[in-house]
Write an enzyme that holds these catalytic residues in place. Structure first.
Site, short mmCIF file in Angstrom:
data_model
loop_
_atom_site.label_atom_id
_atom_site.label_comp_id
_atom_site.label_asym_id
_atom_site.label_seq_id
_atom_site.Cartn_x
_atom_site.Cartn_y
_atom_site.Cartn_z
N ASP A 276 35.41 43.29 48.21
CA ASP A 276 35.41 41.72 47.85
C ASP A 276 35.33 40.93 48.91
OD1 ASP A 276 36.28 39.55 46.27
OD2 ASP A 276 38.02 40.54 45.55
N CYS B 13 37.31 41.66 34.97
CA CYS B 13 38.63 41.49 35.46
C CYS B 13 39.19 40.33 34.96
CB CYS B 13 38.45 41.42 37.02
SG CYS B 13 40.38 42.04 37.72
O1 LIG Z 1 42.03 37.16 39.82
C1 LIG Z 1 42.86 36.89 40.71
O2 LIG Z 1 43.31 35.85 40.48
C2 LIG Z 1 43.40 37.88 41.53
C3 LIG Z 1 44.37 37.48 42.37
C4 LIG Z 1 44.83 38.27 43.52
C5 LIG Z 1 44.13 39.45 43.78
C6 LIG Z 1 43.00 39.63 42.96
C7 LIG Z 1 42.50 38.82 42.01
N1 LIG Z 1 41.43 39.19 41.44
C8 LIG Z 1 40.49 40.19 41.63
C9 LIG Z 1 39.33 40.24 40.65
O3 LIG Z 1 39.36 39.62 39.65
C10 LIG Z 1 38.20 41.06 40.86
O4 LIG Z 1 38.65 42.54 41.22
C11 LIG Z 1 37.19 40.65 41.91
O5 LIG Z 1 37.93 40.44 43.05
C12 LIG Z 1 36.39 39.59 41.42
O6 LIG Z 1 36.62 38.29 41.48
P1 LIG Z 1 35.64 37.07 41.35
O7 LIG Z 1 35.19 36.65 42.73
O8 LIG Z 1 36.36 35.78 40.63
O9 LIG Z 1 34.61 37.58 40.46
#
Ligand SMILES: O=C(O)c1ccccc1NCC(=O)[C@H](O)[C@H](O)COP(=O)(O)O
Length: 220
Positions: A141, A22
């Site tokens: 999440d 993502c």
């Molecule tokens: O990535 C962002 O900045 C973001 C902002 C607002 C809502 C969701 C967002 N990202 C979600 C994701 O990238 C993924 O679905 C997931 O939450 C994983 O994130 P991570 O903990 O960084 O691996």
């Protein structure tokens, strides 16, 4: 027609676990993800995110992808008009709703979709998942006050119910180092990563992306 519960955790003895990278913001990172064998990439249409893309960037990224890599558009409390305008401009395969969208907010875009739920102790996750009856899956999440997603933090995986009624996409703080343990413990349908494979916010680290997908595949 698949038997109901075919994607429930633990149903298949040796499940194939899918992976989504993502927060892709550029063509080079998208190609690394595709070449590594990721099943999907996520494009963040949320202007407050450091990983936000606009429709021009998104089109360029998607045009560069080989076939059979699913493109997921991530929205946070976007208006129907904004989502429709994005869908008119960008060939997105699926939608990920990562805000406070109601089930009705998620319907009617002529794309498969799923809802991200942020996990907190004491909440009935199964009941919440059941509200989103039209969803193809559920993404779980980490809950962090005031941050809709992309926190880079894991949650307590023991809070994931065994009998979720939808395929589970596990997210939140996954890394190449912990993803195998996460898969063993939670047995999700798919895993989703952003921060854990980054060099800095919005820029992926090619070696980490490759290692993440390798670890997911090695868990099968
Ligand atoms: O990535 C962002 O900045 C973001 C902002 C607002 C809502 C969701 C967002 N990202 C979600 C994701 O990238 C993924 O679905 C997931 O939450 C994983 O994130 P991570 O903990 O960084 O691996």
């Amino acid at each position: 027609m698949l038997p109901s519960g075919v994607f429930s955790r633990g149903y298949l003895p040796l499940p194939i676990v899918r992976s989504k990278i993502c927060g892709i913001t550029n063509v080079a990172d998208a190609l690394v993800a595709a070449e590594a064998g990721a099943d999907a990439i996520g494009l963040v249409f949320y202007s407050k995110s450091p990983r936000a893309v606009n429709v021009v960037q998104a089109r360029e990224i998607i045009a560069a992808l080989p076939p059979f890599v699913t493109t997921v558009g991530l929205f946070v409390n976007a208006s129907r008009c904004e989502i429709n305008e994005t869908l008119d401009a960008v060939a997105l395969d699926m939608l990920q709703f990562h805000g406070d969208e109601t089930p009705a907010d998620c319907e009617g875009f002529h794309r498969p979709w799923y809802k991200a739920l942020r996990v907190r102790a004491g909440e009935d996750i199964c009941a919440e998942v059941a509200r989103y009856a039209g969803a193809s899956a559920v993404l779980l999440d980490t809950f962090v006050e005031g941050v809709p997603g992309g926190t880079g933090e894991i949650f307590d995986w023991s809070l994931v119910p065994a009998n979720l009624p939808k395929p589970l996409i596990l997210a939140g703080g996954l890394t190449p180092q912990n993803v195998q343990q996460a898969i063993e413990r939670v047995r999700p349908f798919a895993v989703d990563v952003s921060g854990g494979v980054e060099l800095r916010k919005g820029v992926k680290d090619a070696a980490r992306v490759r290692e993440f997908v390798r670890q997911v595949r090695a868990s099968m």
